[in-house]
Design an enzyme around this catalytic site. Sequence first.
Site, PDB file in Angstrom:
ATOM      1  N   LYS A 262       0.886  -1.153  -0.007  1.00 10.65           N
ATOM      2  CA  LYS A 262       0.009   0.164  -0.045  1.00 10.65           C
ATOM      3  C   LYS A 262       0.917   1.119   0.010  1.00 10.65           C
ATOM      4  O   LYS A 262       1.309   1.942   1.011  1.00 10.65           O
ATOM      5  CB  LYS A 262      -0.783  -0.017   1.216  1.00 10.65           C
ATOM      6  CG  LYS A 262      -2.160   0.859   1.074  1.00 10.65           C
ATOM      7  CD  LYS A 262      -2.888   0.573   2.310  1.00 10.65           C
ATOM      8  CE  LYS A 262      -4.101   1.403   2.227  1.00 10.65           C
ATOM      9  NZ  LYS A 262      -5.195   1.617   0.938  1.00 10.65           N
TER      10      LYS A 262
HETATM   11  C1  LIG Z   1      -6.484  -0.429  -4.227  1.00 12.28           C
HETATM   12  C2  LIG Z   1      -7.350  -1.072  -2.763  1.00 12.28           C
HETATM   13  N1  LIG Z   1      -7.853  -2.161  -2.907  1.00 12.28           N
HETATM   14  C3  LIG Z   1      -8.307  -2.770  -1.902  1.00 12.28           C
HETATM   15  C4  LIG Z   1      -8.421  -2.038  -0.715  1.00 12.28           C
HETATM   16  C5  LIG Z   1      -9.194  -2.624   0.538  1.00 12.28           C
HETATM   17  O1  LIG Z   1      -8.317  -3.148   1.625  1.00 12.28           O
HETATM   18  P1  LIG Z   1      -8.865  -2.828   3.048  1.00 12.28           P
HETATM   19  O2  LIG Z   1      -9.832  -3.855   3.131  1.00 12.28           O
HETATM   20  O3  LIG Z   1      -7.729  -3.542   3.759  1.00 12.28           O
HETATM   21  O4  LIG Z   1      -8.945  -1.444   3.448  1.00 12.28           O
HETATM   22  C6  LIG Z   1      -7.978  -0.797  -0.468  1.00 12.28           C
HETATM   23  C7  LIG Z   1      -8.258   0.075   0.700  1.00 12.28           C
HETATM   24  O5  LIG Z   1      -7.225   0.145   1.304  1.00 12.28           O
HETATM   25  C8  LIG Z   1      -7.305  -0.389  -1.706  1.00 12.28           C
HETATM   26  O6  LIG Z   1      -6.759   1.000  -1.611  1.00 12.28           O
END
Ligand SMILES: Cc1ncc(COP(=O)(O)O)c(C=O)c1O
Length: 311
Positions: free
Chosen positions: A157
């Site tokens: 991330k």
């Molecule tokens: C590109 C992307 N995919 C998926 C997610 C979902 O991740 P999470 O459930 O950990 O928030 C996020 C958000 O964080 C994201 O930015």
Amino acid sequence: MTQADLIWFNGELVAHEDAKVHVLTHALHYGTGVFEGVRAYETANGPAVFRHLDHIDRLFKSAELYWMEIPYSKAEIRAATHEVIARNGMKSCYIRPLVFRGAGPMGLYPIDCPVEVCIAVWEWGSYLGDEGKANGVRAKVSSWRRIGHDALIPAAKATGQYLNSVLAKVEAEKAGYEEGILLDQRGMVCEGTGENLFVIRDGVIATPGYSSSILGGINRLSAIQIGKDLGYEVLERDIARGELYLADEIFMTGTAAELTPIREIDDHPVGTGEPGEITRVVQREFEDALHGRSERYAEWLDPVPAPAPAP
Ligand SMILES: Cc1ncc(COP(=O)(O)O)c(C=O)c1O
């Protein structure tokens, strides 16, 4: 969105207006930052952070993948998060930890720039709106493909990676949709711009896996767990674009969007055009888990200790 008064910045709480960086901050130029999106919910026992340790683990993993050593331990980041929530008097909030390369030598070799950390909190309703959560949103398959494994690290991330999501989000909104769905480099379904995706057909729940360049969402894991606990078959597998049009139900999960159904994809109704039965049941369980109403998933919540009384 209401910003809180205090931000935790490099080890201390500072006033919102004093949390500043230099214009030569490396991360501003080259996207050398990693971050998390986390939420704390109001529960009967006060605010509690949902799957806090999982978010901290992912933050440290993302940092390591981009060669950043976080100058705090995981326990210190957890305590700092508790502190910034409690000292701002938040009952529930969105939490944004950010680890970034600060000002230092310019150029693409980042290793000699300092690693800085901040944790901000703010009040933030559901990202795609309460109406979207209740009745579903309209989504469009994006012309932009999700970043591939051979260019970046989709499972990390990292701030710079989000230009990919920004392009898809702006494209979707300008075209009149609430969310964009990105395909992976092979043309298989990947995810939304900030959410993972679930497709339901004939009672079976499917979601793309890591081979589709997903970010491993923490809420994705929760939805998989809840689906299985409810007795549904939940498969992690490749999903062809055409399956989106054949689906009985589609929903997305993410910290910001929580669990939001999709009611229309590329102008075709999903199923009946209203959120379906399985989506509703999983969403109900998920909401109970978030808000501390579920004994079964109580361990997913990290209660925020009350702040120490002033000396
Ligand atoms: C590109 C992307 N995919 C998926 C997610 C979902 O991740 P999470 O459930 O950990 O928030 C996020 C958000 O964080 C994201 O930015």
